[in-house]
Design a protein around this motif. Structure first.
Motif, PDB file in Angstrom:
ATOM      1  N   ILE A  70      37.218  41.156  35.903  1.00  0.00           N
ATOM      2  CA  ILE A  70      38.273  41.669  36.782  1.00  0.00           C
ATOM      3  C   ILE A  70      38.459  43.159  36.526  1.00  0.00           C
ATOM      4  O   ILE A  70      38.680  43.582  35.385  1.00  0.00           O
ATOM      5  CB  ILE A  70      39.586  40.902  36.539  1.00  0.00           C
ATOM      6  CG1 ILE A  70      39.386  39.417  36.877  1.00  0.00           C
ATOM      7  CG2 ILE A  70      40.723  41.496  37.359  1.00  0.00           C
ATOM      8  CD1 ILE A  70      40.474  38.510  36.387  1.00  0.00           C
ATOM      9  N   CYS A  71      38.335  43.929  37.589  1.00  0.00           N
ATOM     10  CA  CYS A  71      38.550  45.372  37.488  1.00  0.00           C
ATOM     11  C   CYS A  71      40.007  45.622  37.106  1.00  0.00           C
ATOM     12  O   CYS A  71      40.920  45.084  37.729  1.00  0.00           O
ATOM     13  CB  CYS A  71      38.238  46.033  38.819  1.00  0.00           C
ATOM     14  SG  CYS A  71      38.773  47.746  38.920  1.00  0.00           S
ATOM     15  N   GLN A  72      40.222  46.426  36.078  1.00  0.00           N
ATOM     16  CA  GLN A  72      41.588  46.650  35.609  1.00  0.00           C
ATOM     17  C   GLN A  72      42.275  47.781  36.365  1.00  0.00           C
ATOM     18  O   GLN A  72      43.412  48.136  36.064  1.00  0.00           O
ATOM     19  CB  GLN A  72      41.574  46.913  34.104  1.00  0.00           C
ATOM     20  CG  GLN A  72      41.091  45.721  33.309  1.00  0.00           C
ATOM     21  CD  GLN A  72      41.881  44.453  33.608  1.00  0.00           C
ATOM     22  OE1 GLN A  72      43.092  44.419  33.450  1.00  0.00           O
ATOM     23  NE2 GLN A  72      41.202  43.414  34.080  1.00  0.00           N
ATOM     24  N   ASN A  73      41.577  48.334  37.328  1.00  0.00           N
ATOM     25  CA  ASN A  73      42.194  49.334  38.192  1.00  0.00           C
ATOM     26  C   ASN A  73      42.820  48.662  39.412  1.00  0.00           C
ATOM     27  O   ASN A  73      43.976  48.890  39.737  1.00  0.00           O
ATOM     28  CB  ASN A  73      41.133  50.329  38.650  1.00  0.00           C
ATOM     29  CG  ASN A  73      41.442  51.733  38.190  1.00  0.00           C
ATOM     30  OD1 ASN A  73      42.431  51.963  37.493  1.00  0.00           O
ATOM     31  ND2 ASN A  73      40.604  52.669  38.568  1.00  0.00           N
ATOM     32  N   CYS A  74      42.033  47.813  40.086  1.00  0.00           N
ATOM     33  CA  CYS A  74      42.486  47.214  41.347  1.00  0.00           C
ATOM     34  C   CYS A  74      42.698  45.711  41.227  1.00  0.00           C
ATOM     35  O   CYS A  74      43.140  45.082  42.180  1.00  0.00           O
ATOM     36  CB  CYS A  74      41.484  47.528  42.452  1.00  0.00           C
ATOM     37  SG  CYS A  74      39.884  46.746  42.197  1.00  0.00           S
ATOM     38  N   LEU A  75      42.368  45.142  40.055  1.00  0.00           N
ATOM     39  CA  LEU A  75      42.524  43.699  39.789  1.00  0.00           C
ATOM     40  C   LEU A  75      41.687  42.816  40.722  1.00  0.00           C
ATOM     41  O   LEU A  75      41.974  41.638  40.902  1.00  0.00           O
ATOM     42  CB  LEU A  75      44.006  43.280  39.829  1.00  0.00           C
ATOM     43  CG  LEU A  75      44.896  44.019  38.822  1.00  0.00           C
ATOM     44  CD1 LEU A  75      46.342  43.552  38.936  1.00  0.00           C
ATOM     45  CD2 LEU A  75      44.391  43.839  37.394  1.00  0.00           C
ATOM     46  N   LYS A 133      36.315  48.830  34.998  1.00  0.00           N
ATOM     47  CA  LYS A 133      36.747  49.224  36.345  1.00  0.00           C
ATOM     48  C   LYS A 133      35.549  49.575  37.208  1.00  0.00           C
ATOM     49  O   LYS A 133      34.498  49.941  36.717  1.00  0.00           O
ATOM     50  CB  LYS A 133      37.746  50.376  36.299  1.00  0.00           C
ATOM     51  CG  LYS A 133      37.320  51.571  35.509  1.00  0.00           C
ATOM     52  CD  LYS A 133      38.464  52.567  35.460  1.00  0.00           C
ATOM     53  CE  LYS A 133      38.033  53.820  34.728  1.00  0.00           C
ATOM     54  NZ  LYS A 133      39.105  54.773  34.578  1.00  0.00           N
ATOM     55  N   HIS A 134      35.771  49.429  38.507  1.00  0.00           N
ATOM     56  CA  HIS A 134      34.709  49.727  39.462  1.00  0.00           C
ATOM     57  C   HIS A 134      34.227  51.162  39.279  1.00  0.00           C
ATOM     58  O   HIS A 134      34.996  52.035  38.875  1.00  0.00           O
ATOM     59  CB  HIS A 134      35.232  49.549  40.897  1.00  0.00           C
ATOM     60  CG  HIS A 134      35.428  48.112  41.282  1.00  0.00           C
ATOM     61  ND1 HIS A 134      36.676  47.568  41.510  1.00  0.00           N
ATOM     62  CD2 HIS A 134      34.531  47.112  41.469  1.00  0.00           C
ATOM     63  CE1 HIS A 134      36.534  46.282  41.834  1.00  0.00           C
ATOM     64  NE2 HIS A 134      35.254  45.983  41.815  1.00  0.00           N
ATOM     65  N   GLU A 135      32.966  51.371  39.613  1.00  0.00           N
ATOM     66  CA  GLU A 135      32.397  52.717  39.453  1.00  0.00           C
ATOM     67  C   GLU A 135      32.983  53.684  40.454  1.00  0.00           C
ATOM     68  O   GLU A 135      33.019  54.877  40.227  1.00  0.00           O
ATOM     69  CB  GLU A 135      30.874  52.656  39.619  1.00  0.00           C
ATOM     70  CG  GLU A 135      30.177  52.221  38.345  1.00  0.00           C
ATOM     71  CD  GLU A 135      28.701  51.963  38.583  1.00  0.00           C
ATOM     72  OE1 GLU A 135      28.130  52.646  39.438  1.00  0.00           O
ATOM     73  OE2 GLU A 135      28.154  51.078  37.910  1.00  0.00           O
ATOM     74  N   GLN A 137      36.175  54.938  43.174  1.00  0.00           N
ATOM     75  CA  GLN A 137      37.640  55.040  43.113  1.00  0.00           C
ATOM     76  C   GLN A 137      38.239  53.887  43.916  1.00  0.00           C
ATOM     77  O   GLN A 137      38.509  54.012  45.098  1.00  0.00           O
ATOM     78  CB  GLN A 137      38.053  56.404  43.680  1.00  0.00           C
ATOM     79  CG  GLN A 137      39.507  56.731  43.520  1.00  0.00           C
ATOM     80  CD  GLN A 137      39.922  56.898  42.067  1.00  0.00           C
ATOM     81  OE1 GLN A 137      40.312  55.965  41.397  1.00  0.00           O
ATOM     82  NE2 GLN A 137      39.808  58.107  41.576  1.00  0.00           N
ATOM     83  N   CYS A 138      38.449  52.738  43.264  1.00  0.00           N
ATOM     84  CA  CYS A 138      38.871  51.550  43.996  1.00  0.00           C
ATOM     85  C   CYS A 138      40.384  51.473  44.139  1.00  0.00           C
ATOM     86  O   CYS A 138      40.905  50.777  44.999  1.00  0.00           O
ATOM     87  CB  CYS A 138      38.356  50.303  43.299  1.00  0.00           C
ATOM     88  SG  CYS A 138      38.820  50.215  41.564  1.00  0.00           S
ATOM     89  N   TYR A 139      41.099  52.196  43.266  1.00  0.00           N
ATOM     90  CA  TYR A 139      42.546  52.125  43.294  1.00  0.00           C
ATOM     91  C   TYR A 139      43.059  53.159  44.285  1.00  0.00           C
ATOM     92  O   TYR A 139      42.786  54.351  44.139  1.00  0.00           O
ATOM     93  CB  TYR A 139      43.096  52.400  41.897  1.00  0.00           C
ATOM     94  CG  TYR A 139      44.580  52.227  41.780  1.00  0.00           C
ATOM     95  CD1 TYR A 139      45.130  50.947  41.625  1.00  0.00           C
ATOM     96  CD2 TYR A 139      45.432  53.321  41.801  1.00  0.00           C
ATOM     97  CE1 TYR A 139      46.488  50.782  41.517  1.00  0.00           C
ATOM     98  CE2 TYR A 139      46.797  53.157  41.686  1.00  0.00           C
ATOM     99  CZ  TYR A 139      47.317  51.885  41.553  1.00  0.00           C
ATOM    100  OH  TYR A 139      48.665  51.723  41.429  1.00  0.00           O
TER     101      TYR A 139
HETATM  102 ZN   LIG Z   1      38.489  48.138  41.094  1.00  0.00          ZN
END
Ligand SMILES: [Zn+2]
Length: 170
Positions: A70-75, A133-135, A137-139
């Motif tokens: 789970i990406c900790q930026n956008c979950l 986190k995704h590579e 800018q997902c947030y």
């Molecule tokens: Zn993300």
């Protein structure tokens, strides 16, 4: 029968016999790991060789899998490819562990038998970053954010790290 892995292994006697284990383990069987995955379908491919270097028993090989963490930026779920080389020295005390060469991690054993899944699970947990986190800018940023508010926002995200679950598991 190549894919059938033993549940328990005896690392010291395996090392004496120059044994090997090769096969696949379902990720769903790794319960500590499953707790932090977005999806625990799939398998991990395991290839381990046991041998002695002088008196030290060594386990060396690779673990390969694709994890859905789970990406900790956008979950949101993200794929994490694991292709990890393993090199463990079998020790039965912390003093012995301290004396290992730098490229060898300790595998502390108190019994002659150990659960193979535990070794694999530990290696996979180590292969996951503390803050995945995704590579890209997902947030999504506020539209009018300038560089300064950008950095303070990042700081806040770090301090609210929801990945503390993993820290507790370790
Ligand atoms: Zn993300």
């Amino acid at each position: 029968m190549l894919d059938r892995l033993p549940e328990y292994i005896e690392p010291l006697s395996f090392a004496d016999k120059r044994g090997e284990v090769k096969g696949k383990i379902a990720l769903s069987k790794l319960t500590r790991l499953s707790e932090i995955l977005a999806d625990n379908s799939g398998e991990v491919t395991v290839e381990l060789f046991f041998y002695r270097d002088g008196r030290l028993a060594i386990v060396e090989g690779r673990v390969n899998t694709n994890l859905h963490i789970i990406c900790q930026n956008c979950l949101q779920p993200m794929e994490w490819v694991v292709d990890r080389s393993v090199k463990l020295g079998i020790v039965n005390s912390l003093e012995q562990a301290d004396r290992l060469p730098e490229d060898i991690d300790p595998l502390l054993v108190s019994d002659s038998k150990i659960l193979l899944n535990d070794i694999i699970e530990d290696e996979l947990l180590l292969a996951i970053p503390d803050f995945p986190k995704h590579e890209w800018q997902c947030y999504s940023q506020p539209i009018d954010s300038d560089i300064q508010s950008d950095s303070s926002e990042n700081k806040q995200l770090d301090s609210n790290n929801p990945f503390s679950i993993l820290a507790k598991l370790k």
